[in-house]
Motif scaffolding. Structure first.
Motif, PDB file in Angstrom:
ATOM      1  N   CYS A  83     -69.995  18.693 -12.688  1.00  0.00           N
ATOM      2  CA  CYS A  83     -70.591  19.584 -11.506  1.00  0.00           C
ATOM      3  C   CYS A  83     -71.911  19.121 -11.167  1.00  0.00           C
ATOM      4  CB  CYS A  83     -70.488  21.061 -11.526  1.00  0.00           C
ATOM      5  SG  CYS A  83     -68.795  21.483 -11.886  1.00  0.00           S
ATOM      6  N   SER A  84     -72.835  19.948 -11.954  1.00  0.00           N
ATOM      7  CA  SER A  84     -74.398  19.846 -11.680  1.00  0.00           C
ATOM      8  C   SER A  84     -75.125  18.447 -11.691  1.00  0.00           C
ATOM      9  CB  SER A  84     -75.114  20.552 -12.933  1.00  0.00           C
ATOM     10  OG  SER A  84     -76.704  20.538 -12.585  1.00  0.00           O
ATOM     11  N   ASN A 103     -75.003  18.908 -17.895  1.00  0.00           N
ATOM     12  CA  ASN A 103     -74.555  20.119 -16.919  1.00  0.00           C
ATOM     13  C   ASN A 103     -74.890  21.357 -17.718  1.00  0.00           C
ATOM     14  OD1 ASN A 103     -72.807  20.719 -14.743  1.00  0.00           O
ATOM     15  ND2 ASN A 103     -71.279  21.627 -16.162  1.00  0.00           N
ATOM     16  N   HIS A 105     -77.004  24.996 -18.480  1.00  0.00           N
ATOM     17  CA  HIS A 105     -76.903  26.334 -17.719  1.00  0.00           C
ATOM     18  C   HIS A 105     -78.317  26.459 -17.078  1.00  0.00           C
ATOM     19  CE1 HIS A 105     -73.200  27.607 -19.240  1.00  0.00           C
ATOM     20  NE2 HIS A 105     -73.592  27.400 -20.472  1.00  0.00           N
ATOM     21  N   LYS A 145     -72.238  27.256  -3.936  1.00  0.00           N
ATOM     22  CA  LYS A 145     -72.682  27.065  -5.248  1.00  0.00           C
ATOM     23  C   LYS A 145     -73.876  26.165  -5.282  1.00  0.00           C
ATOM     24  CE  LYS A 145     -70.919  24.639  -9.180  1.00  0.00           C
ATOM     25  NZ  LYS A 145     -69.723  24.241 -10.140  1.00  0.00           N
ATOM     26  N   ASP A 147     -76.409  25.403  -8.333  1.00  0.00           N
ATOM     27  CA  ASP A 147     -75.869  24.868  -9.750  1.00  0.00           C
ATOM     28  C   ASP A 147     -76.984  23.479  -9.832  1.00  0.00           C
ATOM     29  OD1 ASP A 147     -74.677  24.391 -12.147  1.00  0.00           O
ATOM     30  OD2 ASP A 147     -73.261  23.248 -11.399  1.00  0.00           O
ATOM     31  N   HIS A 170     -75.310  29.482 -10.737  1.00  0.00           N
ATOM     32  CA  HIS A 170     -74.736  28.674 -11.787  1.00  0.00           C
ATOM     33  C   HIS A 170     -73.582  28.053 -11.664  1.00  0.00           C
ATOM     34  CE1 HIS A 170     -76.864  32.112 -14.154  1.00  0.00           C
ATOM     35  NE2 HIS A 170     -76.563  31.466 -15.158  1.00  0.00           N
ATOM     36  N   HIS A 171     -72.866  27.643 -12.727  1.00  0.00           N
ATOM     37  CA  HIS A 171     -71.675  26.784 -12.454  1.00  0.00           C
ATOM     38  C   HIS A 171     -70.533  27.262 -11.722  1.00  0.00           C
ATOM     39  CE1 HIS A 171     -73.929  24.227 -15.380  1.00  0.00           C
ATOM     40  NE2 HIS A 171     -73.441  24.708 -16.473  1.00  0.00           N
ATOM     41  N   ASN A 438     -71.366  21.326 -21.784  1.00  0.00           N
ATOM     42  CA  ASN A 438     -72.620  21.899 -21.257  1.00  0.00           C
ATOM     43  C   ASN A 438     -73.905  21.723 -21.890  1.00  0.00           C
ATOM     44  OD1 ASN A 438     -71.043  22.687 -18.657  1.00  0.00           O
ATOM     45  ND2 ASN A 438     -70.473  24.707 -19.852  1.00  0.00           N
TER      46      ASN A 438
END
Length: 563
Positions: A83-84, A103, A105, A145, A147, A170-171, A438
């Motif tokens: 994702c990120s 990824n 936090h 989102k 992220d 956040h994710h 992560n």
């Protein structure tokens, strides 16, 4: 209208006539970018196998299918596997190896690196919203989102070129109570609102204490599905814009929560799929159908308000569907692997360009040339009249950060470019030494795509292994493999263990053709080594206790910037 605006409008109308784009009275078209989360290749109706009968197909995405029929399907759209990094790439116009492949936090910090020692996008890298805002032609909004950074206000959307922001940092978070992670064993909520009059946690939208997936109508309590809030904001902003003076064009980035975990959805949608035996797959089917329904509502709003004809709408996923353990419910059939893997199922995603601004002769077609997440920045800049041949991020370059990698794909999208013209020659596949999903690690070039050839290279510290060496079935999870992430393939620098695929002839990456194409293997391996020398690999740090201190104190149990 000022002379500068008249000249710009004249030049854009000339460009429209040359490219086949629909002429518009606006100085630049509206841009609606829809980024969906963990949306697998096989989650759309138009990717269902032709040899599967209608009663066997679980997927119901009529609105997305219609968007594809009246738009242009991008058949080879590539992103990062997580994702990120994908989101960092889209926002900044950089290949993931030049902005972020981790990824981690958003609470992490590294005080030794005040530029890159945070999650997501380093400070001093410009975003697509900033580029469009700087033209003076766009008003900007971000919904959903984020992220890609939360540590300071300078990391938040409202300091990255977006005038409005409604979403979470956040994710993911819980769709009903907005909880994401804990501080001192107490859950913290993640939902933020920023506009002309307010900036802070969206406390006024908090649901009741008993609201949740298993209790969606608690007596006397508010209980609204988060995705309904996000979609409602998109529709309201479109309606408000249409009713306003419209001096500028609209750039809206809508980053849906769906269909990311947790598997939560209103009961009315679950009931539609009561015949799906597996509960996880039933939830995924329902969530995909909910996503499709809201896409339809937003497209209808664009058309009802008269905005559609002047709009370029882009729809794509941030990575493939999540298939790790059968409880994830995702499906990328017939592609191999999924989210967290560099096989095609993790990085090749559903993508569509639609809207009334798209030339009519491009509608209903499939484009097979290479696109990446980095390309939208230059593509949008070109629509605003920016000279993308000389586009550079002066702020980043002055800070010794990588410059844009973005390629203007509008000539390909619009049909101006001839069929044999390629805007992008290669796709750089990012990876990391991190062994945690992560976690933080060193930036690696994990592979390369050039035309029909794809070379994968596993991380040395992971024994060159690529995870999720499995192809799911049409209606996954009806598959004997319970934990796909435990199935590996060795993809090393040695010819006998190399992973060179002809992805035109073998899209499922079943058989390496390295030994019979040794020259191609060596050439691409050398290119990977060359690219490795260019990577951006900051130490992003560890979780900062100030994040929880701010959440528990200043924000009253909600996440937000903490430095």
């Amino acid at each position: 209208m000022a002379c500068r605006q008249l000249l710009l409008l004249s030049s854009l109308l000339l460009v429209a006539s040359l490219t086949g784009a629909k002429p518009t009275s606006r100085a630049a078209p509206h841009i609606i970018h829809i980024l969906v989360d963990d949306f697998g290749w096989n989650e759309v109706g138009y990717h269902q196998p032709s040899d599967v009968s209608a009663d066997e197909i679980e997927v119901q995405t009529p609105n997305i299918d219609a968007l594809k029929e009246e738009g242009l399907e991008l058949d080879r759209m590539y992103v990062h596997k997580i994702c990120s990094p994908s989101r960092s790439s889209v926002q900044t116009g950089r290949d993931p190896i030049h902005v972020n492949v981790q990824n981690v936090h958003p609470e992490v910090t590294n005080s030794d690196d005040p530029v890159g020692g945070f999650q997501g996008i380093p400070l001093n890298m410009s975003t697509m919203a900033e580029v469009l805002s700087d033209t003076g032609l766009y008003e900007t909004s971000f919904v959903g989102k984020w992220d890609v950074g939360m540590a300071t206000d300078m990391h938040a959307p409202y300091s990255r070129g977006y005038e409005k922001f409604f979403g979470y940092f956040h994710h993911s978070n819980d769709y009903w109570n907005f909880n994401e992670q804990k501080c001192s064993l107490k859950a913290v909520k993640d939902l933020w609102l920023h506009n002309e009059t307010f900036s802070g946690p969206a406390v006024h939208l908090e649901n009741g204490a008993h609201c949740g997936q298993d209790n969606q109508s608690p007596d006397g309590e508010r209980c609204v599905y988060e995705e309904e809030l996000l979609m409602g904001s998109v529709k309201q902003q479109l309606q408000d814009y249409a009713a306003g003076d419209q001096e500028k064009s609209l750039f809206m980035f809508w980053s849906t929560h769906l269909v990311h975990m947790p598997l939560q959805v209103p009961d009315s949608f679950l009931e539609k799929f009561s015949d799906v035996d597996d509960s996880y797959r039933r939830s995924m089917r329902a969530m995909s159908n909910y996503l499709d329904t809201e896409i339809g509502e937003v497209v209808d709003t664009l058309k009802e308000t008269g905005l559609w004809e002047d709009t370029v709408l882009v729809f794509h996923a941030d990575n493939g569907g999540e298939i790790m353990t059968q409880s994830c419910g995702g499906n990328n059939y017939p592609l191999r692997g999924g989210k967290f893997s560099n096989f095609e199922g993790g990085i090749r995603v559903n993508a569509i360009v639609s809207g009334g601004y798209l030339p009519e002769d491009r509608r209903g077609k499939v484009e097979g040339r290479l696109f990446t997440s980095a390309d939208w920045l230059s593509t949008y800049a070109s629509l605003a009249g920016v000279d993308t041949d000389n586009l550079s991020d002066a702020k980043a370059v002055a800070s010794n950060l990588p410059d844009y990698d973005s390629v203007n794909q509008w000539p390909i999208i619009s049909g101006e470019a001839e069929a044999d013209v390629v805007a992008r020659e290669e796709v750089i596949i990012g990876d990391t030494t991190s062994v945690e999903f992560n976690g933080d690690g060193d930036t690696l070039v994990g592979g390369l795509i050039r035309g029909r050839w794809k070379l994968l290279l596993g991380a040395k510290n992971k024994l060159y292994r690529i995870s999720q060496d499995v192809v799911t079935s049409v209606n996954y999870p009806s598959h004997p493999i319970i934990v796909p992430e435990a199935i590996f393939r060795t993809c090393s620098r040695k010819l006998k263990n190399a992973c060179l695929f002809d992805i035109y002839a073998d899209p499922a990456e079943t058989t390496s053709v390295a030994e019979e194409n040794e020259d191609i293997f060596n050439e691409m391996l050398a290119r990977i080594d060359e690219l490795q020398e260019t990577v951006y690999s900051p130490d992003r740090g560890k979780k900062d206790k100030r994040a929880c201190e701010a959440a528990k104190g200043e924000y009253g149990g909600w996440w937000g910037p903490f430095m």
